[in-house]
Design an enzyme around this catalytic site. Structure first.
Site, PDB file in Angstrom:
ATOM      1  N   ASN A   9       0.881  -1.180   0.000  1.00 41.01           N
ATOM      2  CA  ASN A   9       0.000   0.000   0.000  1.00 41.01           C
ATOM      3  C   ASN A   9       0.912   1.222   0.000  1.00 41.01           C
ATOM      4  OD1 ASN A   9      -1.832   2.016   0.383  1.00 41.01           O
ATOM      5  ND2 ASN A   9      -2.516   1.336   2.417  1.00 41.01           N
ATOM      6  N   LYS A  11       0.092   4.206  -0.319  1.00 44.37           N
ATOM      7  CA  LYS A  11      -0.578   5.390   0.274  1.00 44.37           C
ATOM      8  C   LYS A  11      -0.326   6.617  -0.601  1.00 44.37           C
ATOM      9  CE  LYS A  11      -0.367   3.129   4.726  1.00 44.37           C
ATOM     10  NZ  LYS A  11      -0.319   3.201   6.175  1.00 44.37           N
ATOM     11  N   HIS A  97      -9.698   1.160   4.647  1.00 41.11           N
ATOM     12  CA  HIS A  97      -8.429   1.332   5.364  1.00 41.11           C
ATOM     13  C   HIS A  97      -8.669   2.253   6.563  1.00 41.11           C
ATOM     14  CE1 HIS A  97      -4.337   2.393   6.363  1.00 41.11           C
ATOM     15  NE2 HIS A  97      -3.966   1.319   5.698  1.00 41.11           N
ATOM     16  N   GLU A  99      -7.077   4.612   7.708  1.00 43.64           N
ATOM     17  CA  GLU A  99      -6.859   6.051   7.426  1.00 43.64           C
ATOM     18  C   GLU A  99      -8.082   6.650   6.741  1.00 43.64           C
ATOM     19  OE1 GLU A  99      -3.135   5.410   5.422  1.00 43.64           O
ATOM     20  OE2 GLU A  99      -2.265   4.750   7.327  1.00 43.64           O
ATOM     21  N   GLU A 169      -5.587  -4.952  10.313  1.00 39.41           N
ATOM     22  CA  GLU A 169      -4.533  -3.964  10.540  1.00 39.41           C
ATOM     23  C   GLU A 169      -4.801  -3.224  11.854  1.00 39.41           C
ATOM     24  OE1 GLU A 169      -2.569  -2.775   6.552  1.00 39.41           O
ATOM     25  OE2 GLU A 169      -4.240  -1.418   6.911  1.00 39.41           O
ATOM     26  N   GLY A 175       2.427   2.135  10.879  1.00 43.41           N
ATOM     27  CA  GLY A 175       3.385   3.224  10.752  1.00 43.41           C
ATOM     28  C   GLY A 175       4.057   3.598  12.063  1.00 43.41           C
ATOM     29  N   SER A 215       3.300  -2.400  10.296  1.00 44.42           N
ATOM     30  CA  SER A 215       4.749  -2.482  10.468  1.00 44.42           C
ATOM     31  C   SER A 215       5.355  -3.828  10.053  1.00 44.42           C
ATOM     32  CB  SER A 215       5.144  -2.124  11.909  1.00 44.42           C
ATOM     33  OG  SER A 215       4.772  -0.790  12.198  1.00 44.42           O
TER      34      SER A 215
HETATM   35  P1  13P Z   1       2.849   0.231   7.764  1.00 48.37           P
HETATM   36  O1  13P Z   1       3.336  -1.024   7.121  1.00 48.37           O
HETATM   37  O2  13P Z   1       3.595   1.460   7.332  1.00 48.37           O
HETATM   38  O3  13P Z   1       2.717   0.098   9.251  1.00 48.37           O
HETATM   39  O4  13P Z   1       1.356   0.466   7.195  1.00 48.37           O
HETATM   40  C1  13P Z   1       0.451  -0.557   7.263  1.00 48.37           C
HETATM   41  C2  13P Z   1      -0.717  -0.185   6.429  1.00 48.37           C
HETATM   42  O5  13P Z   1      -1.462   0.721   6.759  1.00 48.37           O
HETATM   43  C3  13P Z   1      -0.907  -0.903   5.167  1.00 48.37           C
HETATM   44  O6  13P Z   1      -2.170  -0.630   4.633  1.00 48.37           O
END
Ligand code: 13P
Length: 260
Positions: A9, A11, A97, A99, A169, A175, A215
């Site tokens: 992803n 982003k 997601h 976010e 997740e 992150g 992560s």
């Molecule tokens: P990270 O791998 O940066 O923690 O992000 C996970 C994520 O949100 C994947 O969609």
């Protein structure tokens, strides 16, 4: 056998030059996956066609959109419909997601509409779920995730639910560098599988892939992916680095080996 997937992803990162460079490096590694394994790249909308073309005929590599609109078509400036995504031959879409849920107020109800539109337009949804730190500290993560699944997915018929890929997740691990331990990931994935069994039965539930996100990196991918109910990962930060993500994709190939 259910699919094992390493999904990137990206982003809202990378210019087109950077994106193409990253993809070139990954493709140069010439990773040939087993038939049930896939690498999926959820890239920003403007790059979908470029990255799809770049991947070309590389077997088992796919491109995903990171979102789709909750309405079918019409006067929704700035939105991108599931039909549009399908019309450029993209096969997957991320839905829900954390976010999107947090910053764009996407409720379980809105996500139901997105799921329906994605399926109606032949997209495979990667449906994201997962709890915040507060919920985990209150030890109600199981009920919380169950409710996310129930409210956005459980209206689907048996012949539709098996098109869904679930990505667990935990928000506290996204992150942050904090990863759920492989045991924590397995516990939640087993719970999700049980919830699916109760609703759809054993046969269907064992065909649904459940990915872990939060992560994931080269150093921990194999351990996490080796858990019995973990079918791969959805990777943010580490998917922006070619060598990291190459190792993560290759971890899929090692899962089924008796000696890792
Ligand atoms: P990270 O791998 O940066 O923690 O992000 C996970 C994520 O949100 C994947 O969609």
């Amino acid at each position: 056998m259910r699919k094992q997937i390493a999904a990137a992803n990206w982003k809202m990162n990378l210019t087109i030059e950077e994106a193409e460079q990253l993809m070139n490096e990954i493709l140069e590694a010439k990773i040939f996956l087993e038939p049930q394994q896939q690498a999926v790249f959820a890239v920003p909308f403007p790059y979908l066609i470029n990255i799809k073309n770049k991947i070309g005929e590389q077997p088992n590599f796919f491109v995903a959109a990171q979102n789709c609109a909750s309405e079918k078509s019409g006067a929704y400036t700035g939105e991108t419909s599931a039909q549009m995504i399908n019309s450029i031959n993209i096969n997957y879409v991320l839905i829900g997601h954390s976010e999107r849920r947090e910053y764009y107020n996407e409720t379980n109800e809105i996500l139901t509409k997105k799921i329906n539109l994605a399926l109606a337009n032949n997209l495979n949804p990667i449906f994201c779920c997962g709890e915040s730190l507060k919920i985990r500290e209150g030890n109600s993560q199981n009920e919380f995730v169950q409710n996310q699944l129930k409210e956005s997915l459980f209206h689907l018929a048996a012949g539709e639910i098996n098109k869904i890929i679930i990505a667990y997740e935990p928000i506290w691990a996204i992150g942050t560098g904090l990863t759920a331990s492989s045991l924590q990931a397995q516990e939640m994935h087993a719970h999700i599988r049980k919830v699916l069994v109760d609703k759809y039965g054993e046969e269907i539930s064992k065909t649904i892939s459940i990915l872990y996100g939060g992560s994931v990196k080269a150093a921990n991918a194999l351990e996490i992916f080796s858990q019995p109910d973990v079918d791969g990962g959805l990777v943010g930060g580490a998917s922006l680095n070619a060598q990291e993500f190459i190792t993560i994709i290759k971890s899929l190939k090692k899962i089924n080996c008796p000696i890792n």
